[in-house]
Motif scaffolding. Structure first.
Motif, PDB file in Angstrom:
ATOM      1  N   TRP A 112       0.824  -1.198   0.000  1.00 30.49           N
ATOM      2  CA  TRP A 112       0.000   0.000   0.000  1.00 30.49           C
ATOM      3  C   TRP A 112       0.871   1.267   0.000  1.00 30.49           C
ATOM      4  CZ3 TRP A 112      -4.062   1.380  -2.025  1.00 30.49           C
ATOM      5  CH2 TRP A 112      -4.830   2.460  -1.592  1.00 30.49           C
ATOM      6  N   ALA A 113       1.967   1.241   0.711  1.00 26.21           N
ATOM      7  CA  ALA A 113       2.897   2.376   0.672  1.00 26.21           C
ATOM      8  C   ALA A 113       3.451   2.562  -0.736  1.00 26.21           C
ATOM      9  CB  ALA A 113       4.025   2.168   1.676  1.00 26.21           C
ATOM     10  N   ASP A 114       3.850   1.462  -1.387  1.00 29.18           N
ATOM     11  CA  ASP A 114       4.391   1.547  -2.740  1.00 29.18           C
ATOM     12  C   ASP A 114       3.330   2.051  -3.720  1.00 29.18           C
ATOM     13  OD1 ASP A 114       6.816   0.559  -1.838  1.00 29.18           O
ATOM     14  OD2 ASP A 114       6.507  -1.459  -2.630  1.00 29.18           O
ATOM     15  N   ILE A 119       1.280   6.649  -7.205  1.00 28.23           N
ATOM     16  CA  ILE A 119       0.314   7.679  -7.595  1.00 28.23           C
ATOM     17  C   ILE A 119       0.959   9.060  -7.531  1.00 28.23           C
ATOM     18  CG2 ILE A 119      -1.859   8.814  -6.976  1.00 28.23           C
ATOM     19  CD1 ILE A 119      -2.821   6.106  -5.901  1.00 28.23           C
ATOM     20  N   VAL A 120       1.725   9.293  -6.467  1.00 31.79           N
ATOM     21  CA  VAL A 120       2.391  10.590  -6.321  1.00 31.79           C
ATOM     22  C   VAL A 120       3.437  10.786  -7.418  1.00 31.79           C
ATOM     23  CG1 VAL A 120       3.740  12.066  -4.803  1.00 31.79           C
ATOM     24  CG2 VAL A 120       1.938  10.620  -3.846  1.00 31.79           C
ATOM     25  N   LYS A 153      -8.117  14.348  -5.285  1.00 35.63           N
ATOM     26  CA  LYS A 153      -9.354  13.613  -5.011  1.00 35.63           C
ATOM     27  C   LYS A 153      -9.083  12.130  -4.867  1.00 35.63           C
ATOM     28  CE  LYS A 153     -14.041  12.845  -6.747  1.00 35.63           C
ATOM     29  NZ  LYS A 153     -15.019  13.155  -7.830  1.00 35.63           N
ATOM     30  N   ALA A 154      -8.245  11.570  -5.746  1.00 34.96           N
ATOM     31  CA  ALA A 154      -7.941  10.136  -5.691  1.00 34.96           C
ATOM     32  C   ALA A 154      -7.222   9.779  -4.393  1.00 34.96           C
ATOM     33  CB  ALA A 154      -7.089   9.741  -6.896  1.00 34.96           C
ATOM     34  N   LEU A 155      -6.238  10.562  -4.012  1.00 34.38           N
ATOM     35  CA  LEU A 155      -5.490  10.283  -2.792  1.00 34.38           C
ATOM     36  C   LEU A 155      -6.366  10.455  -1.558  1.00 34.38           C
ATOM     37  CD1 LEU A 155      -2.229  12.023  -3.947  1.00 34.38           C
ATOM     38  CD2 LEU A 155      -2.381   9.613  -3.297  1.00 34.38           C
ATOM     39  N   GLU A 156      -7.178  11.487  -1.553  1.00 33.07           N
ATOM     40  CA  GLU A 156      -8.106  11.703  -0.441  1.00 33.07           C
ATOM     41  C   GLU A 156      -9.046  10.505  -0.292  1.00 33.07           C
ATOM     42  OE1 GLU A 156     -10.195  14.134   2.580  1.00 33.07           O
ATOM     43  OE2 GLU A 156      -8.181  14.161   1.681  1.00 33.07           O
ATOM     44  N   THR A 157      -9.556  10.010  -1.398  1.00 32.82           N
ATOM     45  CA  THR A 157     -10.465   8.863  -1.363  1.00 32.82           C
ATOM     46  C   THR A 157      -9.771   7.628  -0.830  1.00 32.82           C
ATOM     47  OG1 THR A 157     -11.740   9.740  -3.219  1.00 32.82           O
ATOM     48  CG2 THR A 157     -11.958   7.386  -2.759  1.00 32.82           C
ATOM     49  N   HIS A 158      -8.560   7.362  -1.317  1.00 31.57           N
ATOM     50  CA  HIS A 158      -7.798   6.211  -0.826  1.00 31.57           C
ATOM     51  C   HIS A 158      -7.573   6.305   0.680  1.00 31.57           C
ATOM     52  CE1 HIS A 158      -7.055   3.984  -4.411  1.00 31.57           C
ATOM     53  NE2 HIS A 158      -6.296   4.897  -4.998  1.00 31.57           N
ATOM     54  N   LEU A 159      -7.164   7.470   1.146  1.00 33.53           N
ATOM     55  CA  LEU A 159      -6.863   7.637   2.568  1.00 33.53           C
ATOM     56  C   LEU A 159      -8.110   7.497   3.432  1.00 33.53           C
ATOM     57  CD1 LEU A 159      -4.361  10.630   2.358  1.00 33.53           C
ATOM     58  CD2 LEU A 159      -3.802   8.288   3.017  1.00 33.53           C
ATOM     59  N   LYS A 160      -9.255   7.865   2.897  1.00 32.45           N
ATOM     60  CA  LYS A 160     -10.504   7.791   3.660  1.00 32.45           C
ATOM     61  C   LYS A 160     -11.129   6.402   3.656  1.00 32.45           C
ATOM     62  CE  LYS A 160     -12.363  12.505   3.504  1.00 32.45           C
ATOM     63  NZ  LYS A 160     -13.452  13.356   2.948  1.00 32.45           N
ATOM     64  N   THR A 177       5.699   5.955   6.766  1.00 29.64           N
ATOM     65  CA  THR A 177       6.503   5.288   5.749  1.00 29.64           C
ATOM     66  C   THR A 177       7.145   6.342   4.851  1.00 29.64           C
ATOM     67  OG1 THR A 177       4.739   5.158   4.093  1.00 29.64           O
ATOM     68  CG2 THR A 177       4.911   3.316   5.685  1.00 29.64           C
ATOM     69  N   TYR A 178       8.069   5.875   4.012  1.00 26.80           N
ATOM     70  CA  TYR A 178       8.688   6.788   3.051  1.00 26.80           C
ATOM     71  C   TYR A 178       7.616   7.419   2.163  1.00 26.80           C
ATOM     72  CZ  TYR A 178       7.917   3.736  -0.932  1.00 26.80           C
ATOM     73  OH  TYR A 178       7.320   3.006  -1.932  1.00 26.80           O
ATOM     74  N   ALA A 179       6.532   6.691   1.897  1.00 24.31           N
ATOM     75  CA  ALA A 179       5.482   7.196   1.012  1.00 24.31           C
ATOM     76  C   ALA A 179       4.771   8.402   1.613  1.00 24.31           C
ATOM     77  CB  ALA A 179       4.485   6.088   0.690  1.00 24.31           C
ATOM     78  N   ASP A 180       4.663   8.461   2.952  1.00 24.29           N
ATOM     79  CA  ASP A 180       4.081   9.648   3.585  1.00 24.29           C
ATOM     80  C   ASP A 180       4.949  10.870   3.319  1.00 24.29           C
ATOM     81  OD1 ASP A 180       1.730   8.631   5.303  1.00 24.29           O
ATOM     82  OD2 ASP A 180       3.345   7.263   5.830  1.00 24.29           O
TER      83      ASP A 180
END
Length: 230
Positions: A112-114, A119-120, A153-160, A177-180
């Motif tokens: 999930w981090a990867d 996406i980023v 919007k995509a990242l917000e949705t994933h996080l929620k 994680t490094y992804a944060d």
């Protein structure tokens, strides 16, 4: 001439990674793909040497010193004990594994981090194309109106909605994680973390992640230090 500055003092983190790394990157405030590597080192309490190149002088060094270290001539490049490390996200993952941190513990957490990092990466590629275009005054406003909201919007949705992301402020919940750091940095570089999070007012879960990163003691100290250049 490029400038080099020693940042921090050696700690157990330096021992874990095998010494004091040197990063070669643009003198581009506290922004970009090189900055997120610095941010990990700051959070981990790792001393490092920071070599910065102005945009004007970089083309000459690109043909000489940088080409010797990295055939693609891209930076950031990290030197450590005679080794040359390239590709910013591979560098982050490498140090995460060496530190035994910033990478998740289970295979699901690592995945999930990867995935969120990827996406980023797509977002940053479009940001760079728009921001550094010759007609930036046209391309960047268009990016702000089209591509950027799509990724937010995509990242917000994933996080929620993802079960890991809903268990804490970070991508995998309670542990960073490094992804944060990658996600924080693109929000910073797109000027979304400044001015009271005004750019994230419609994305409260992303704002929560940004707040959590900036509240980390060593990150907070860094942001208040003269090493933070805006």
């Amino acid at each position: 001439m490029p400038t080099t500055k020693r940042c921090g003092t050696e700690t157990a983190g330096n021992k874990a990674i095998g010494g004091v790394p040197r990063i070669h990157y643009f003198d581009f405030q506290s922004r970009g793909r090189g900055q997120v590597i610095r941010l990990m080192w700051e959070d981990a309490g790792i001393a490092y040497d920071d070599t910065r190149y102005s945009f004007e002088e970089y083309p000459d060094y690109k043909k000489t010193r940088i080409m010797e270290m990295n055939p693609t001539t891209n930076i950031p490049v990290v030197e450590l004990n005679g080794r040359i490390l390239t590709q910013s996200y591979a560098i982050l993952r490498h140090f995460a594994r060496q530190l035994g941190h910033y990478d998740g513990e289970t295979e699901e957490e690592k995945y999930w981090a990867d995935a969120m990092c990827d996406i980023v990466i797509d977002w940053r590629s479009l940001f760079i194309q728009a921001f550094f275009a010759d007609n930036m005054e046209e391309t960047y406003p268009e990016h702000q109106k089209t591509a950027r909201p799509r990724f937010l919007k995509a990242l917000e949705t994933h996080l929620k909605t993802h079960q890991l992301s809903t268990s804490g402020p970070y991508i995998i919940g309670k542990n960073i994680t490094y992804a944060d750091l990658v996600l924080y940095q693109i929000c910073h570089d797109e000027s979304l973390t400044q001015e009271g999070r005004k750019g994230l007012k419609d994305y409260p879960r992303l704002a929560e992640l940004v707040d959590a990163v900036e509240a980390r003691p060593k990150v907070k100290a860094f942001l208040q230090s003269d090493r933070y250049l805006g």
